[in-house]
Write a protein that holds these residues in place. Structure first.
Motif, short mmCIF file in Angstrom:
data_model
loop_
_atom_site.label_atom_id
_atom_site.label_comp_id
_atom_site.label_asym_id
_atom_site.label_seq_id
_atom_site.Cartn_x
_atom_site.Cartn_y
_atom_site.Cartn_z
N GLY A 1 -7.39 4.98 -7.69
CA GLY A 1 -6.24 5.30 -8.52
C GLY A 1 -5.00 4.46 -8.25
N GLU A 2 -3.96 4.76 -9.02
CA GLU A 2 -2.73 3.96 -9.04
C GLU A 2 -1.98 3.96 -7.72
N ALA A 3 -2.26 4.93 -6.85
CA ALA A 3 -1.54 5.01 -5.57
C ALA A 3 -1.67 3.73 -4.76
N ILE A 4 -2.81 3.06 -4.86
CA ILE A 4 -3.02 1.85 -4.07
C ILE A 4 -2.07 0.74 -4.48
N LYS A 5 -1.55 0.81 -5.72
CA LYS A 5 -0.66 -0.24 -6.22
C LYS A 5 0.82 0.11 -6.04
N ASN A 6 1.09 1.33 -5.60
CA ASN A 6 2.48 1.79 -5.55
C ASN A 6 3.15 1.63 -4.19
N THR A 7 2.40 1.23 -3.18
CA THR A 7 2.97 1.07 -1.85
C THR A 7 2.44 -0.21 -1.21
N SER A 8 3.24 -0.82 -0.37
CA SER A 8 2.84 -2.09 0.26
C SER A 8 1.88 -1.88 1.43
N SER A 9 1.69 -0.65 1.87
CA SER A 9 0.88 -0.42 3.07
C SER A 9 -0.58 -0.85 2.86
N TYR A 10 -1.11 -0.60 1.68
CA TYR A 10 -2.51 -0.98 1.43
C TYR A 10 -2.64 -2.49 1.31
N LEU A 11 -1.67 -3.12 0.70
CA LEU A 11 -1.68 -4.58 0.60
C LEU A 11 -1.64 -5.19 2.00
N ARG A 12 -0.79 -4.63 2.85
CA ARG A 12 -0.70 -5.13 4.23
C ARG A 12 -2.04 -4.95 4.96
N LYS A 13 -2.69 -3.82 4.72
CA LYS A 13 -3.99 -3.58 5.35
C LYS A 13 -5.01 -4.64 4.95
N ILE A 14 -5.03 -4.99 3.68
CA ILE A 14 -5.99 -6.01 3.21
C ILE A 14 -5.69 -7.36 3.86
N TYR A 15 -4.40 -7.74 3.88
CA TYR A 15 -4.03 -9.01 4.50
C TYR A 15 -4.46 -9.05 5.98
N GLU A 16 -4.22 -7.96 6.68
CA GLU A 16 -4.54 -7.92 8.11
C GLU A 16 -6.05 -8.01 8.33
N GLU A 17 -6.82 -7.37 7.46
CA GLU A 17 -8.28 -7.44 7.60
C GLU A 17 -8.79 -8.84 7.25
N ILE A 18 -8.20 -9.47 6.25
CA ILE A 18 -8.59 -10.84 5.92
C ILE A 18 -8.37 -11.75 7.12
N GLU A 19 -7.28 -11.54 7.83
CA GLU A 19 -6.99 -12.33 9.03
C GLU A 19 -7.95 -11.97 10.16
N ASP A 20 -8.13 -10.66 10.41
CA ASP A 20 -9.00 -10.23 11.51
C ASP A 20 -10.44 -10.67 11.31
N TRP A 21 -10.90 -10.66 10.06
CA TRP A 21 -12.29 -11.01 9.77
C TRP A 21 -12.47 -12.52 9.55
N LYS A 22 -11.39 -13.27 9.68
CA LYS A 22 -11.42 -14.73 9.54
C LYS A 22 -11.99 -15.15 8.18
N ILE A 23 -11.50 -14.49 7.16
CA ILE A 23 -11.87 -14.84 5.80
C ILE A 23 -11.02 -16.04 5.37
N CYS A 24 -11.66 -17.07 4.84
CA CYS A 24 -10.95 -18.29 4.46
C CYS A 24 -11.18 -18.59 2.98
N ARG A 25 -10.70 -19.74 2.53
CA ARG A 25 -10.81 -20.08 1.11
C ARG A 25 -12.24 -20.38 0.68
N HIS A 26 -13.14 -20.54 1.64
CA HIS A 26 -14.54 -20.74 1.31
C HIS A 26 -15.34 -19.45 1.45
#
Length: 386
Positions: A89-114
């Motif tokens: 639902g829309e709650a995920i788009k209404n706060t920056s906390s979930y966006l921050r979580k995704i960014y942190e996991e992308i970094e922790d999991w070493k996800i790159c442009r490939h």
């Protein structure tokens, strides 16, 4: 002083907008995802991160285990870095906390442009994860698995991503085409009726602005759609997706640099209604009212004939949508109609030049740059109720 000449050079970047159809994508013998990430079968190992809508996970018990098992079976090609559950639902788009979580996991999991970020869920989750993928490392390949008729036929097959900010829907976002969209019809089997129907209204919308024959088809198959018959629902989703992709690819303005947005027919009021109802109204429910409003407005302006307007309103209601909600008559602080304020927000969103799509017939449209407030209010007063 001699001025040096300007340097100008055209940069062309080809995009391939792919929408694939399957059922049970994570069944052990379904090779669609594997073929998508390793089309030559050379065994290149791609890092993948999955983001899964909690509501979808609850409705599809064992889905996490299926994904893990699929990646394990194909571990020579798929390097699973993590599966993260996010709220529906829309709650995920209404706060920056979930966006921050995704960014942190992308970094922790070493996800790159490939690597690949794969989002499975409704439109709100796809918007938020797509935005994170488009901005982390300046752009990571992302794959969408829309799990609703609305996502599979409309929102999920486009090139937009975004989150809400300053009380405005999708105020922060990007135009970033997904690497691919996978429409897995198995997810539609778990949808509550309300969410199954939401995609019907966007199909009506795209038919109204692009394809009269598709509108006829929806009328003819209305009873099958009401009964949620799989063949009818799947055909509606496929045709709706096809028309949306065709418009994006051939309109000459895929990133909306201009001000004409035919695929937003009925949406200027709908977006405001969602906000005024505190998202009590789903997107599909709000768009149904917005389409009804702009249909009546088109009629009153003399663009649309009475028989066509009657057909449109009847079909919307036949498919189970209301064409009125109390929020459409809500007053603002200065005692004016609050929905009409959505026009100015739409104008601002388009860079100051208002462009609204109206109907001249079923399957044909006209663009206008001003709306008559008195006629809008008259149209609101004549919306079918009950």
């Amino acid at each position: 002083m001699t001025l040096l000449p300007s340097i100008e050079h055209s940069i062309q970047i080809p995009y391939q907008l792919r929408v694939l159809f399957t059922e049970n994508a994570f069944a052990p013998d379904n090779s669609l995802l594997l073929d998508l990430l390793d089309p030559q079968g050379v065994g290149f190992r791609s890092k993948v991160a999955f983001y899964l809508d909690e509501g979808v996970a609850q409705a599809s018990p064992g889905l996490v285990e299926q994904i893990e098992s699929y990646c394990q079976k194909h571990k020579d090609a798929l390097d699973l870095r993590g599966i993260s559950l996010l709220p529906a639902g829309e709650a995920i788009k209404n706060t920056s906390s979930y966006l921050r979580k995704i960014y942190e996991e992308i970094e922790d999991w070493k996800i790159c442009r490939h690597s690949y970020v794969i989002a499975i869920g409704g439109g709100a989750l796809l918007d938020a994860v797509g935005f994170a993928a488009a901005t982390a490392h300046r752009g990571i390949r992302h794959i969408r698995f829309p799990t609703t008729t609305l996502g599979q036929g409309d929102a999920g097959v486009g090139v937009k991503n975004g989150v809400n900010y300053l009380g405005k829907k999708n105020f922060v976002g990007t135009f970033a085409p997904p690497f691919a969209v996978v429409n897995d019809f198995a997810f539609l089997k778990t949808l509550p009726e309300k969410h199954l129907r939401n995609g019907f209204i966007e199909a009506i919308k795209v038919a109204l602005v692009r394809d009269a024959a598709f509108f006829d088809w929806i009328e003819i198959n209305a009873d099958s759609l009401i009964r949620s018959e799989a063949q009818a629902v799947q055909e509606l989703v496929h045709r709706s997706a096809q028309l949306h992709v065709q418009h994006i690819a051939t309109s000459g303005d895929p990133f909306e640099l201009g001000s004409a947005r035919p695929l937003d027919f009925g949406h200027w009021a709908a977006h405001k209604l969602e906000q005024l109802s505190d998202f009590r109204l789903s997107h599909g429910e709000a768009v149904a009212i917005g389409i009804a409003l702009d249909t009546l407005y088109s009629l009153k302006k003399g663009f649309l004939d009475h028989p066509s307007a009657s057909r449109i309103l009847f079909l919307i209601r036949r498919l189970g949508f209301a064409t009125y909600a109390k929020e459409i008559e809500q007053k603002s602080a200065n005692d004016e109609n609050a929905v009409i304020a959505g026009l100015e927000e739409f104008r601002e969103h388009l860079g100051g030049m208002l462009t609204i799509t109206l109907l001249t017939g079923i399957g044909s449209r006209i663009e206008v740059h001003e709306m008559d407030t008195d006629i809008i209010l008259e149209s609101i007063g004549e919306l079918p109720r009950g």
